[in-house]
Design an enzyme around this catalytic site. Structure first.
Site, short mmCIF file in Angstrom:
data_model
loop_
_atom_site.label_atom_id
_atom_site.label_comp_id
_atom_site.label_asym_id
_atom_site.label_seq_id
_atom_site.Cartn_x
_atom_site.Cartn_y
_atom_site.Cartn_z
N THR A 10 -9.52 -20.15 6.05
CA THR A 10 -8.84 -19.39 7.44
C THR A 10 -10.02 -18.86 8.04
O THR A 10 -9.96 -18.81 9.34
CB THR A 10 -7.44 -18.51 6.70
OG1 THR A 10 -6.86 -18.98 6.12
CG2 THR A 10 -7.24 -17.65 8.14
N ASN A 11 -11.09 -18.01 7.46
CA ASN A 11 -12.02 -17.44 8.08
C ASN A 11 -13.34 -17.80 7.40
O ASN A 11 -13.40 -18.07 6.29
CB ASN A 11 -11.87 -15.88 7.94
CG ASN A 11 -10.72 -15.41 8.78
OD1 ASN A 11 -10.58 -15.67 10.24
ND2 ASN A 11 -9.62 -14.70 8.17
N ILE A 12 -14.50 -17.52 8.30
CA ILE A 12 -15.69 -17.66 7.64
C ILE A 12 -16.24 -16.28 7.97
O ILE A 12 -16.44 -15.44 8.80
CB ILE A 12 -16.79 -18.60 8.25
CG1 ILE A 12 -16.10 -19.88 8.32
CG2 ILE A 12 -18.08 -18.53 7.75
CD1 ILE A 12 -17.03 -21.12 9.31
N VAL A 13 -17.01 -15.72 6.58
CA VAL A 13 -17.36 -14.14 6.67
C VAL A 13 -18.79 -14.49 6.70
O VAL A 13 -19.55 -15.28 5.78
CB VAL A 13 -16.91 -13.51 5.53
CG1 VAL A 13 -17.81 -12.17 5.65
CG2 VAL A 13 -15.55 -13.26 5.48
N ALA A 109 -15.84 -23.27 -4.33
CA ALA A 109 -17.15 -22.45 -4.41
C ALA A 109 -16.70 -20.96 -4.64
O ALA A 109 -17.44 -20.26 -5.41
CB ALA A 109 -17.79 -22.74 -3.28
N ASP A 110 -15.68 -20.41 -3.85
CA ASP A 110 -15.34 -19.16 -3.88
C ASP A 110 -14.84 -18.56 -5.35
O ASP A 110 -15.29 -17.57 -5.89
CB ASP A 110 -14.10 -18.83 -2.96
CG ASP A 110 -12.94 -19.77 -2.87
OD1 ASP A 110 -13.10 -21.00 -3.77
OD2 ASP A 110 -11.82 -19.63 -2.48
#
Length: 262
Positions: A10-13, A109-110
């Site tokens: 959903t998002n890239i931080v 990876a997360d």
């Protein structure tokens, strides 16, 4: 400083890390079509607002569950920061933990990064609950090995599916309810109860089953943007750490002693 990039569905931080401290973080919607040039313009403006320029970045590490987003992020590192990005789980940035599951190559990876960071901070057996596009429940044993877990729809996905499939249901905000009643008196309240308290029940039920199966004392670590929202109405979490994935990226960078050109 290190630029740690956590690319989710959903998002890239993007987080700027100085030693052990996260000094800045920025979030952008994930779009695999976004080019390195577009990232650079956006990041340069945010760095400038924070009183910094691109020269402060001396290393880049990327963790991604979106393979199509990786190439442009790697180009960003080379073209605009003059460094070759390390990629979590690849080459010198291998995780360095046991992935004790049937398909270790399929572990996101997360989830591996969360396991690294959680084990470093907390002794013993752990359950890591990450509230993202999907809600994941991961077991990390006392040795730091990733033992497997659960993947469930994230709360936003669940709400989107409900509203899309039922024509007369309105879109509601995801927030902690004012009342603890689970008997709604109007449509919006009934939806709110179903989504919020239904999710709490799922969390508590799954964690209870996991603890029973592990059979040893377990600490529960919550992470992700919505963790604080659920913490208000459940006692299931022992710790809430919103930056667990970024912390894992920074730890992996330091652990592998990767050097980059200035």
């Amino acid at each position: 400083m290190l630029l740690a990039i956590d690319a989710g569905n959903t998002n890239i931080v993007f987080a700027l890390v100085d030693g052990d401290a996260i000094v800045a973080r920025w979030r952008i919607a994930t779009d695999p079509r976004r080019t390195a040039d577009e990232y650079a313009v956006w990041l340069s403006q945010l760095l400038a607002l924070d009183g910094r320029d691109r020269s402060v970045v001396t290393g880049v590490i990327i963790g991604t569950v979106v393979p199509r987003a990786l190439h442009n992020l790697e180009v960003l590192a080379i073209k605009y920061f003059g460094v070759e990005a390390a990629v979590a789980g690849r080459g010198a940035a291998a995780y360095g933990i046991a992935l004790d599951v049937e398909e270790p190559h399929a572990v996101g990876a997360d989830r591996a990064l969360n396991a690294i960071a959680a084990h470093a901070a907390h002794p013993g057996d752990l359950i890591v609950v990450d509230f993202g596009t999907a809600a994941t429940f991961d077991v990390v044993d006392y040795s730091g090995a990733y033992k497997g877990g659960i993947i469930a729809p994230g709360i936003n996905l669940s709400l989107d599916a409900l509203v899309t499939a039922a024509a007369k249901l309105p879109r509601i905000a995801i927030e902690a309810p004012v009342s603890t009643s689970v008997i709604g008196r109007n449509t919006a309240d009934q939806m709110h109860i179903g989504i919020y308290w239904g999710y709490i029940a799922m969390i508590e039920g799954l964690v209870a089953r996991m603890k029973a199966e592990i059979g040893r004392p377990v600490r529960v670590i919550a992470t992700g943007g919505l963790a604080i929202l659920f913490e208000k109405h459940t006692q299931v979490f022992d710790h809430v750490e919103q930056d667990l994935t970024i912390t894992g990226l920074a730890m992996l960078w330091r652990r592998t002693h990767i050097t980059t050109a200035p």
